[in-house]
Design an enzyme around this catalytic site. Structure first.
Site, short mmCIF file in Angstrom:
data_model
loop_
_atom_site.label_atom_id
_atom_site.label_comp_id
_atom_site.label_asym_id
_atom_site.label_seq_id
_atom_site.Cartn_x
_atom_site.Cartn_y
_atom_site.Cartn_z
N HIS A 43 15.68 -7.70 -3.24
CA HIS A 43 15.50 -6.53 -4.10
C HIS A 43 16.82 -5.80 -4.33
O HIS A 43 17.23 -4.97 -3.51
CB HIS A 43 14.49 -5.58 -3.44
CG HIS A 43 13.16 -6.21 -3.18
ND1 HIS A 43 12.95 -7.10 -2.15
CD2 HIS A 43 11.97 -6.10 -3.84
CE1 HIS A 43 11.68 -7.50 -2.18
NE2 HIS A 43 11.07 -6.91 -3.18
N HIS A 67 13.77 -4.56 -9.81
CA HIS A 67 13.15 -4.28 -8.50
C HIS A 67 13.26 -5.44 -7.51
O HIS A 67 13.83 -5.28 -6.44
CB HIS A 67 11.67 -3.89 -8.69
CG HIS A 67 10.87 -3.97 -7.43
ND1 HIS A 67 10.81 -2.92 -6.52
CD2 HIS A 67 10.13 -4.97 -6.89
CE1 HIS A 67 10.06 -3.29 -5.50
NE2 HIS A 67 9.63 -4.52 -5.70
N GLU A 72 -6.57 8.28 10.75
CA GLU A 72 -6.39 7.15 11.66
C GLU A 72 -5.14 6.34 11.34
O GLU A 72 -4.41 5.92 12.24
CB GLU A 72 -7.62 6.23 11.62
CG GLU A 72 -8.91 6.86 12.13
CD GLU A 72 -9.59 7.74 11.08
OE1 GLU A 72 -9.14 7.75 9.91
OE2 GLU A 72 -10.58 8.42 11.43
N HIS A 129 -21.02 2.64 11.75
CA HIS A 129 -20.36 3.11 12.97
C HIS A 129 -20.41 2.07 14.10
O HIS A 129 -19.99 2.37 15.21
CB HIS A 129 -21.02 4.41 13.44
CG HIS A 129 -20.60 5.61 12.64
ND1 HIS A 129 -20.66 5.61 11.26
CD2 HIS A 129 -20.08 6.81 13.01
CE1 HIS A 129 -20.22 6.79 10.82
NE2 HIS A 129 -19.85 7.53 11.85
C1 LIG Z 1 1.50 -1.43 1.57
C2 LIG Z 1 2.27 -2.19 0.57
N1 LIG Z 1 1.71 -2.50 -0.62
C3 LIG Z 1 2.38 -3.24 -1.51
C4 LIG Z 1 3.64 -3.69 -1.25
C5 LIG Z 1 4.36 -4.58 -2.24
N2 LIG Z 1 5.47 -3.83 -2.85
C6 LIG Z 1 6.72 -3.93 -2.39
S1 LIG Z 1 7.76 -2.93 -3.20
C7 LIG Z 1 6.54 -2.36 -4.21
C8 LIG Z 1 6.83 -1.34 -5.26
C9 LIG Z 1 7.63 -0.26 -4.69
O1 LIG Z 1 8.06 0.61 -5.65
P1 LIG Z 1 9.15 1.66 -5.25
O2 LIG Z 1 8.86 2.21 -3.93
O3 LIG Z 1 9.25 2.61 -6.37
O4 LIG Z 1 10.47 0.81 -5.08
P2 LIG Z 1 11.55 0.47 -6.20
O5 LIG Z 1 10.90 -0.47 -7.16
O6 LIG Z 1 11.90 1.74 -6.85
O7 LIG Z 1 12.65 -0.16 -5.44
C10 LIG Z 1 5.33 -2.94 -3.89
C11 LIG Z 1 4.07 -2.66 -4.59
C12 LIG Z 1 4.19 -3.36 -0.01
N3 LIG Z 1 5.38 -3.77 0.36
N4 LIG Z 1 3.51 -2.59 0.88
#
Ligand SMILES: Cc1ncc(C[n+]2csc(CCOP(=O)(O)OP(=O)(O)O)c2C)c(N)n1
Ligand SMILES: [Mg+2]
Length: 662
Positions: free
Chosen positions: A27, A262, A411, A473
């Protein structure tokens, strides 16, 4: 901006983009956009010693947006941590010290494993809470030996996740003034503009949580960012959110500001364009000489920071020798104390039959005498989970010395905050909720397991013993789910003494997370239970001299039932021994000899009784075994009636076993 600052920021940007390019995976967008804010923090504020990443009073830095791992690795490299250019060239390769997402224990200077978005925000809240608790315990006038900030860098994704809302709401309520979050607000996530799914006013939301909110409109201005951090540091009552406007993938003419920056390499043409944009003429993976000498400077500066603290601690030790000893004990543990506890008969002594949740509550009170650094609580179920510690106060905005943590009905955050507390060091932490709600916190539990953090999960109201509350539950498949989680120790005690074993294991021996599955209903104290439970499985009932025809394995509330069944059958001349089986994982750690003694290979008639999913039991019963289990959801009704409805009744099981043995 100093010339070297400019060059250092560029180095972070280019190194990160080059590593992603070489790995052909990763990334680049976040490092290109967020490098200045991270650099401003690290160069002007972060108190740390790159030569000793374990210095106790360092500021903590958490990259919650774990996909931007190359930003962290570049920072670690140019600030002097043990992350080399070779490591960076090996980004994302098997066995490298620069894995795809930051992994705690793999890389010098990485404070926590991140990647599942939002976890880092909650970890940071836990670290800040630990700092506040320890500071209030140990600091004396002119001797602030615990005195550091916790910084977290989060992206849009982290702030979309409910987890960060839970944790931030909690942090605001607790008044964690030394928690500072930098928000890389680039308005882009994977699918495109955040407008697609995220239009709220984050600033207003955080104000409502009780945070100070500061806005920085130019994510490249080191001075303005630094001033914002200064302002955040000066606010001691509230956590601070610094919203920094950035451009994802900044410097790539074709990709910047778009989702394609990204999560994929820039491609050679755009990488070159980025280098042109930043007037970067060096060969690949070059750290310019000025940045290398900056690295040396940072190592020296870091050492002198820690030296200052060492000197402070030395005079603290002279003035407050007992406190200093206690400080060392809290951080380093005390093996003698653990041994003493195992041999302390009064720890194992319970006067009457009781629910294992009640026994757990007694264990916690007994443990407090040994471990005053035990802290924890429940997600609003303390009276049911029996997790509240008498006379130890509540951790709150007003009272940072309170050892009872009120997590609220949160939680998921609870587990991730507990991870942060464990990561911080100095404390033993436990959490509590109904077993069925582990579904809500499993992501945090999984990270406890990945990071090998000794967090104790007190999970009461197991199985259908919950009764009237009905199937929502009643945990049925949860035991199998936790048993399938690598590195999670599950422990379902049969009585109060086994509960003591579970707690001793968890509080003193374990280097891993432990889940204690506890009953709501009263369970009889067994004649032969006790320390043997630490082996995971042991013989709790043996009918006599004659060779047994088979074995019955059971855990928790079904062990006494299994013994009753075996006794009934014994009176009819059928010899079965009963194995109490509180923990699959601890049993697996035993020698082959022991395992074969408990489950002899030649015995094919193997019966398991457990009021939960049968999934996983076949390993011990074999294909010819017989399992009494619950493989449907539960129902609402009195516990006693439900156990009968689902077949957990002595005569029924005895008859079924007789049929099976024929
Ligand atoms: C809990 C979770 N859901 C989905 C993902 C997959 N994922 C990785 S980065 C991302 C998008 C993140 O966007 P942002 O925080 O704005 O990062 P940027 O693109 O600006 O670097 C997703 C959906 C993840 N890593 N963790
Ligand atoms: Mg984003």
């Amino acid at each position: 901006m100093y010339i070297s600052d400019d060059l250092n920021v560029k180095t972070i940007r280019i190194l990160s983009a080059e590593a992603v390019e070489k790995a052909n995976s990763g990334h680049p967008g976040l490092p290109l956009g967020a490098a200045p804010m991270a650099y401003s923090l690290w160069s002007r504020h972060l108190k740390h010693n790159p030569g000793n990443s374990k210095w106790l009073d360092r500021d903590r830095f958490v990259l919650s947006a774990g996909h931007g791992s190359m930003l962290l690795y570049s920072l670690l490299h140019i600030f002097g941590y043990d992350v080399t250019i070779e490591d960076i060239k090996n980004f994302r390769q098997v066995g490298s010290r620069t894995p795809g997402h930051p992994e705690y224990r793999d890389t010098d200077g990485v404070e926590t494993t991140t990647g599942p978005l939002g976890q880092g925000v909650a970890n940071a809240a836990g670290m800040a809470a630990a700092e506040a608790f320890l500071a209030s315990k140990f600091n004396r006038e002119n001797f602030n030996i615990v005195d550091h900030y916790t910084y977290v860098l989060a992206g849009d994704g982290c702030l979309m996740e409910g987890l960060s809302s839970e944790a931030s709401s909690w942090a605001g309520t607790m008044g964690l003034g030394k928690l500072i979050m930098l928000y890389d607000s680039n308005s882009i996530s994977i699918e495109g503009s955040t407008d697609l799914a995220f239009k709220e006013d984050v600033s207003k939301r955080y104000e409502a949580y009780g945070w100070q909110v500061i806005k920085v409109s130019d994510g490249n201005d080191l001075n303005i960012i630094s001033a914002a951090i200064e302002e955040a540091k000066n606010e001691k009552e509230k956590p601070s959110l610094i919203i920094v406007k950035t451009i994802i993938g900044e410097g790539s003419p074709k990709k910047q500001g778009t989702a394609s920056a990204h999560g994929e390499p820039l491609g050679s043409e755009q990488l070159q364009a980025v280098k042109d944009y930043y007037s970067w003429g060096y060969p690949e993976f070059t750290v310019p000489a000025e940045t290398q000498s900056f690295r040396e400077e940072m190592l020296k500066k870091g050492k002198s920071e820690e030296d200052k603290w060492d000197a402070l601690f030395t005079s603290y030790k002279e003035k407050y020798p007992e406190l200093a000893d206690e400080f060392n004990e809290w951080y380093n543990g005390n093996v003698e104390l653990s041994e003493k506890l195992v041999n302390d008969e009064s720890f194992w002594n319970f006067e009457k039959d009781m629910a294992t949740r009640e026994a757990s509550g007694i264990c916690i009170e007994r443990l407090v005498k040994y471990f005053p650094n035990l802290i924890g609580g429940s997600a609003d179920l303390a009276p049911s989970n029996k997790t509240y510690m008498k006379d130890r106060g509540d951790f709150s905005k007003e009272n940072k010395q309170g050892a009872n943590i009120r997590f609220g009905v949160r939680e998921h955050a609870m587990s991730a905050i507990a991870n942060g507390i464990a990561l911080h060091g100095g404390l033993k932490v436990f959490t509590g909720t109904f077993f069925t709600f582990t579904d809500y916190m499993k992501a945090g539990m999984r990270l406890s397991a990945i990071m090998k953090l000794p967090v104790t999960y007190v999970l009461t109201h197991d199985s259908i013993g919950v009764g009237e509350d009905g199937p929502t539950h009643q945990p049925v498949e949860h035991l199998a789910a936790l048993r399938s989680m690598p590195g999670m120790i599950t422990f379902r005690p049969a009585d109060a003494k086994e509960t003591a074993a579970g707690w001793i294991y968890s509080a003193t021996i374990s280097q891993k997370p432990v889940s204690l599955m506890l009953s709501r209903q009263k369970l009889p104290i067994l004649k032969n239970s006790g320390g043997e439970a630490l082996k995971g499985a042991y013989i709790v009932y043996e009918p006599g001299e004659k060779e047994t025809e088979g074995i019955i394995m059971a855990s928790g509330s079904e062990v006494s039932l299994a013994i009753n069944v075996a006794e009934t059958l014994f009176s009819e001349g059928i010899y079965l021994k009963v194995i109490s089986f509180p923990s699959f994982e601890l049993f697996e750690e035993q020698s082959d000899e022991y395992k074969n003694m408990i489950l002899p290979e030649n015995i094919e008639k193997r019966i398991a009784i457990e009021a939960a999913s049968s999934f996983g039991w076949h390993k011990y019963t074999g294909l010819k075994g017989k399992i009494f289990s619950i493989d449907t959801f539960g129902a609402s009704g009195k516990a006693e009636d439900l156990f009968v409805k689902y077949g957990f009744e002595k005569n029924h099981i005895a008859n079924e076993i007789k049929k099976y043995l024929k």
